[in-house]
Design a protein around this motif. Structure first.
Motif, PDB file in Angstrom:
ATOM      1  N   UNK A 178       0.851  -1.193   0.000  1.00  0.00           N
ATOM      2  CA  UNK A 178       0.000   0.000   0.000  1.00  0.00           C
ATOM      3  C   UNK A 178       0.886   1.242   0.000  1.00  0.00           C
ATOM      4  N   UNK A 179       0.876   2.000  -1.107  1.00  0.00           N
ATOM      5  CA  UNK A 179       1.627   3.251  -1.178  1.00  0.00           C
ATOM      6  C   UNK A 179       0.867   4.347  -0.444  1.00  0.00           C
ATOM      7  N   UNK A 180       1.613   5.232   0.209  1.00  0.00           N
ATOM      8  CA  UNK A 180       1.015   6.318   0.988  1.00  0.00           C
ATOM      9  C   UNK A 180       1.278   7.638   0.265  1.00  0.00           C
ATOM     10  N   UNK A 181       0.213   8.378  -0.001  1.00  0.00           N
ATOM     11  CA  UNK A 181       0.325   9.661  -0.698  1.00  0.00           C
ATOM     12  C   UNK A 181      -0.143  10.773   0.243  1.00  0.00           C
ATOM     13  N   UNK A 182       0.736  11.727   0.498  1.00  0.00           N
ATOM     14  CA  UNK A 182       0.433  12.805   1.445  1.00  0.00           C
ATOM     15  C   UNK A 182      -0.230  13.981   0.733  1.00  0.00           C
ATOM     16  N   UNK A 183      -1.074  14.667   1.472  1.00  0.00           N
ATOM     17  CA  UNK A 183      -1.908  15.725   0.906  1.00  0.00           C
ATOM     18  C   UNK A 183      -1.187  17.065   0.988  1.00  0.00           C
ATOM     19  N   UNK A 291       8.106  10.665   6.927  1.00  0.00           N
ATOM     20  CA  UNK A 291       6.925   9.838   7.155  1.00  0.00           C
ATOM     21  C   UNK A 291       6.993   8.492   6.441  1.00  0.00           C
ATOM     22  N   UNK A 292       6.053   7.615   6.800  1.00  0.00           N
ATOM     23  CA  UNK A 292       5.910   6.311   6.153  1.00  0.00           C
ATOM     24  C   UNK A 292       5.447   6.520   4.709  1.00  0.00           C
ATOM     25  N   UNK A 293       6.084   5.832   3.780  1.00  0.00           N
ATOM     26  CA  UNK A 293       5.709   5.978   2.370  1.00  0.00           C
ATOM     27  C   UNK A 293       5.053   4.727   1.784  1.00  0.00           C
ATOM     28  N   UNK A 294       5.182   3.594   2.481  1.00  0.00           N
ATOM     29  CA  UNK A 294       4.572   2.359   1.976  1.00  0.00           C
ATOM     30  C   UNK A 294       4.413   1.369   3.125  1.00  0.00           C
ATOM     31  N   UNK A 295       3.360   0.555   3.058  1.00  0.00           N
ATOM     32  CA  UNK A 295       3.134  -0.530   4.005  1.00  0.00           C
ATOM     33  C   UNK A 295       3.158  -1.852   3.253  1.00  0.00           C
ATOM     34  N   UNK A 296       3.818  -2.861   3.842  1.00  0.00           N
ATOM     35  CA  UNK A 296       3.923  -4.182   3.214  1.00  0.00           C
ATOM     36  C   UNK A 296       3.537  -5.253   4.237  1.00  0.00           C
ATOM     37  N   UNK A 297       2.746  -6.223   3.807  1.00  0.00           N
ATOM     38  CA  UNK A 297       2.338  -7.321   4.681  1.00  0.00           C
ATOM     39  C   UNK A 297       2.293  -8.620   3.887  1.00  0.00           C
TER      40      UNK A 297
END
Length: 332
Positions: A178-183, A291-297
């Motif tokens: 899951x990629x994280x995109x900041x506003x 900040x966190x830029x991606x989550x992996x599981x």
């Protein structure tokens, strides 16, 4: 407040007998002879304010309202606009233009903590900040929480993955991504924010059902099923509430993780890998990686015994607060 000057040059229409007024590119009839003029809005000078020429000040909902107010005031020839809160601006009308650049002053705060120190009366709202001053990074809008952390002024950055997300459908380590995109800000701007802040944090949670965050190979090496990725694209295998580089979750730091039936020691609650919903969560606080830029599981498919394996992840807003120096002067 962050000022923005909008220069408005006003001049008479050559043929005053026509009784035509032009405003915002539109022509209006039935104007008096005194009001016959064309108003041209030039390009704004960002993060500046014209001092010593303000004749009146009002709060308005948008830039257009400020322009109209200036047009209706025969003495107004330029305006300063400053963000107060999201949706409201302070409109200052001037009786001079910005031709004298020595009269301009930059007042952009580096962070919400800096803003709170400059303007103790500032309330919760959206403000423009500029962490590197006159550097290469553009200013950007943020939400300032002026009540959290005992009112120090917390800069809050939202992203597109704050809601609780279901994780399912694959077995291999890190197979879910899951990629994280900041506003409103890019990673370079957020890195600049961390440099002028003493503290930054981001909450992270993984809820698990027969799903592990870590696993141990036969050579006793710990390899992760799940991890997060730093702003520098590094794989981070410790979890919220644990020390950087520890490969632990929060409970692993004080041996409070739920133990297996054989009483073996675990470093994460989710490593029980059993048919109960468990959780590992806490704050990430190493500002050099946030900040966190991606989550992996991983480990979220079906096991060999046909057990369903699921998870949920939650990632909080990115927050920074307190100036990194005791003295952080106003940008010149």
């Amino acid at each position: 407040m962050t000022p923005v000057v909008r220069n408005i040059f006003v001049y008479k229409i050559p043929n005053e007998k026509d009784n035509i007024c032009t405003l915002l590119g539109l022509q209006y009839f039935a104007c008096s002879a005194l009001d016959n003029r064309v108003v041209t809005f030039k390009e704004p000078i960002l993060n500046k304010t014209l001092k010593g020429h303000v004749i009146c000040s009002e709060e308005v909902p948008n830039e257009g309202s400020c322009r109209v107010n200036c047009y209706l005031n025969p003495d107004c020839v330029s305006i300063n606009m400053r963000y107060v809160t999201e949706g409201m601006l302070t409109c200052e009308m001037n009786n001079s233009t910005s031709g004298n650049t020595t009269a301009l002053e930059n007042k952009t705060a580096q962070s919400c903590s800096h803003l709170k120190r400059l303007s103790p009366e500032a309330n919760n709202g959206t403000y423009l900040i500029d962490p590197d001053g006159r550097g290469t990074l553009a200013p950007f809008l943020v939400f300032c929480d002026m009540t959290d952390k005992k009112g120090i002024g917390v800069t809050v950055i939202s992203h597109d993955s704050e809601d609780r997300k279901f994780v399912n459908g694959c077995k291999d380590p890190g197979c879910y991504s899951r990629d994280i995109h900041y506003v409103g800000a890019n990673l370079s701007q957020l890195a600049g924010l961390t440099e002028v802040s003493s503290h930054c944090e981001q909450f992270i949670r993984y809820e698990c059902f027969h799903s592990r965050l870590r696993f141990r190979r036969k050579n006793k090496k710990i390899d992760p099923f799940g991890w997060w990725v730093s702003r520098n694209s590094s794989q981070m295998t410790y979890w919220g509430g644990a020390l950087p580089g520890s490969n632990n979750c929060a409970c692993g730091m004080n041996d409070s993780c739920k133990k297996r039936k054989n009483n073996s020691t675990l470093k994460c609650n989710c490593d029980n890998n059993d048919a109960q919903w468990r959780e590992d969560s806490g704050l990430l606080t190493d500002k050099s990686t946030l900040p966190v830029t991606q989550l992996r599981f991983g480990d979220v498919g079906f096991s060999k015994s046909n057990r369903d394996e699921n998870g949920y992840h939650t990632l909080g807003k990115f927050k920074c607060y307190m100036d990194s120096t005791l003295v952080s002067p106003l940008m010149e």
